[in-house]
Scaffold this active site. Structure first.
Site, mmCIF file in Angstrom:
data_model
loop_
_atom_site.group_PDB
_atom_site.id
_atom_site.type_symbol
_atom_site.label_atom_id
_atom_site.label_comp_id
_atom_site.label_asym_id
_atom_site.label_seq_id
_atom_site.Cartn_x
_atom_site.Cartn_y
_atom_site.Cartn_z
ATOM 1 C CG HIS A 18 -11.934 -39.324 93.163
ATOM 2 N ND1 HIS A 18 -11.886 -39.930 94.366
ATOM 3 C CD2 HIS A 18 -12.359 -37.977 93.895
ATOM 4 C CE1 HIS A 18 -11.162 -40.014 95.422
ATOM 5 N NE2 HIS A 18 -12.685 -38.737 94.998
ATOM 6 C CE LYS A 42 -6.316 -36.360 106.711
ATOM 7 N NZ LYS A 42 -7.332 -36.206 105.422
ATOM 8 N NE ARG A 91 -18.852 -38.507 98.357
ATOM 9 C CZ ARG A 91 -17.489 -38.796 99.491
ATOM 10 N NH1 ARG A 91 -17.172 -40.375 98.866
ATOM 11 N NH2 ARG A 91 -17.043 -37.987 100.280
ATOM 12 C CB SER A 129 -11.373 -42.645 98.930
ATOM 13 O OG SER A 129 -10.676 -42.423 97.915
HETATM 14 P P1 ADP Z 1 -11.006 -34.757 100.465
HETATM 15 O O1 ADP Z 1 -9.802 -35.157 101.633
HETATM 16 O O2 ADP Z 1 -10.091 -33.724 100.007
HETATM 17 O O3 ADP Z 1 -12.340 -34.664 101.307
HETATM 18 P P2 ADP Z 1 -11.522 -37.021 98.391
HETATM 19 O O4 ADP Z 1 -10.216 -36.982 97.969
HETATM 20 O O5 ADP Z 1 -11.592 -37.713 99.675
HETATM 21 O O6 ADP Z 1 -10.201 -35.460 98.765
HETATM 22 O O7 ADP Z 1 -12.409 -36.650 97.609
HETATM 23 C C1 ADP Z 1 -12.012 -34.842 96.935
HETATM 24 C C2 ADP Z 1 -13.183 -34.632 96.761
HETATM 25 O O8 ADP Z 1 -14.221 -36.065 96.032
HETATM 26 C C3 ADP Z 1 -14.340 -33.911 97.459
HETATM 27 O O9 ADP Z 1 -15.088 -33.245 97.175
HETATM 28 C C4 ADP Z 1 -15.311 -35.609 97.775
HETATM 29 O O10 ADP Z 1 -16.561 -34.776 97.705
HETATM 30 C C5 ADP Z 1 -15.327 -35.997 95.926
HETATM 31 N N1 ADP Z 1 -15.529 -37.469 95.899
HETATM 32 C C6 ADP Z 1 -15.305 -38.480 96.895
HETATM 33 N N2 ADP Z 1 -16.075 -39.527 96.131
HETATM 34 C C7 ADP Z 1 -16.798 -39.258 95.091
HETATM 35 C C8 ADP Z 1 -17.595 -39.197 94.561
HETATM 36 N N3 ADP Z 1 -18.256 -41.617 94.136
HETATM 37 N N4 ADP Z 1 -18.913 -38.810 93.714
HETATM 38 C C9 ADP Z 1 -18.131 -37.345 93.391
HETATM 39 N N5 ADP Z 1 -17.758 -36.899 93.831
HETATM 40 C C10 ADP Z 1 -16.938 -37.603 95.267
#
Ligand code: ADP
Length: 160
Positions: A18, A42, A91, A129
């Site tokens: 992120h 959630k 990703r 995450s």
């Molecule tokens: P959500 O619950 O909205 O998917 P996340 O916190 O999981 O939220 O992810 C937020 C954004 O960051 C999403 O667009 C996700 O694809 C992106 N993301 C998550 N992990 C990575 C990573 N390792 N590299 C690049 N983008 C990421």
């Protein structure tokens, strides 16, 4: 022109993947607002306010990064902020399938919004995450995947 992008997500927890998206987003936009979605239905693993603090600490030197929490539709939040861009990371094809749908819906809700996707940097591609939550749940140190120290935080919460 003031180009503001909202980077929405659960950030449970916020990872180095992120962080990479935010830092690269800063080259494209005047301001990046990190929006931690607070979906009441959630249950989170890491507390919302703690995560907000950790993200603020990560970007304390970046005046063009702001962190907010929100409990509304992402498109409505962007409109209120005056953000005409949503920033998201991609990703793999699973991310694409999901992101394709929500970006169409967001544009239906807010016509001026453009979702900008950044392809993950290869060294951060495997970081998610949910994997970090699983590792942490079973006592594994996860600081290598995060831009701040969770071990310090865990120590503090055990001491208090
Ligand atoms: P959500 O619950 O909205 O998917 P996340 O916190 O999981 O939220 O992810 C937020 C954004 O960051 C999403 O667009 C996700 O694809 C992106 N993301 C998550 N992990 C990575 C990573 N390792 N590299 C690049 N983008 C990421």
């Amino acid at each position: 022109m003031n180009r503001v992008a909202l980077f929405p997500g659960s950030f449970d927890p916020f990872t180095k993947g992120h962080e990479d998206i935010v830092l690269r987003g800063l080259r494209l936009f005047d301001q990046v607002v990190i929006g931690i979605g607070n979906n009441a239905t959630k249950k989170r693993y890491f507390a919302l306010e703690v995560m907000k603090e950790m993200i603020e600490k990560t970007f304390s030197g970046e005046k063009n990064v702001k962190v907010i929490t929100y409990d509304d539709l992402t498109a409505h939040t962007a409109r209120e902020l005056g953000a005409t861009f949503l920033l998201r990371g991609l990703r793999n094809t699973t991310d694409f399938e999901y992101e394709n749908g929500i970006s169409q819906v967001n544009r239906y809700l807010y016509e001026e919004i453009e979702t900008v996707f950044l392809i993950t940097s290869p060294n951060f591609a495997p970081i998610s995450s949910s994997i970090i939550r699983d590792l942490h749940r079973y006592g594994q140190r996860v600081d290598d995947f995060l831009p701040y120290s969770l071990s310090e935080l865990d120590k503090l919460s055990q001491e208090s």
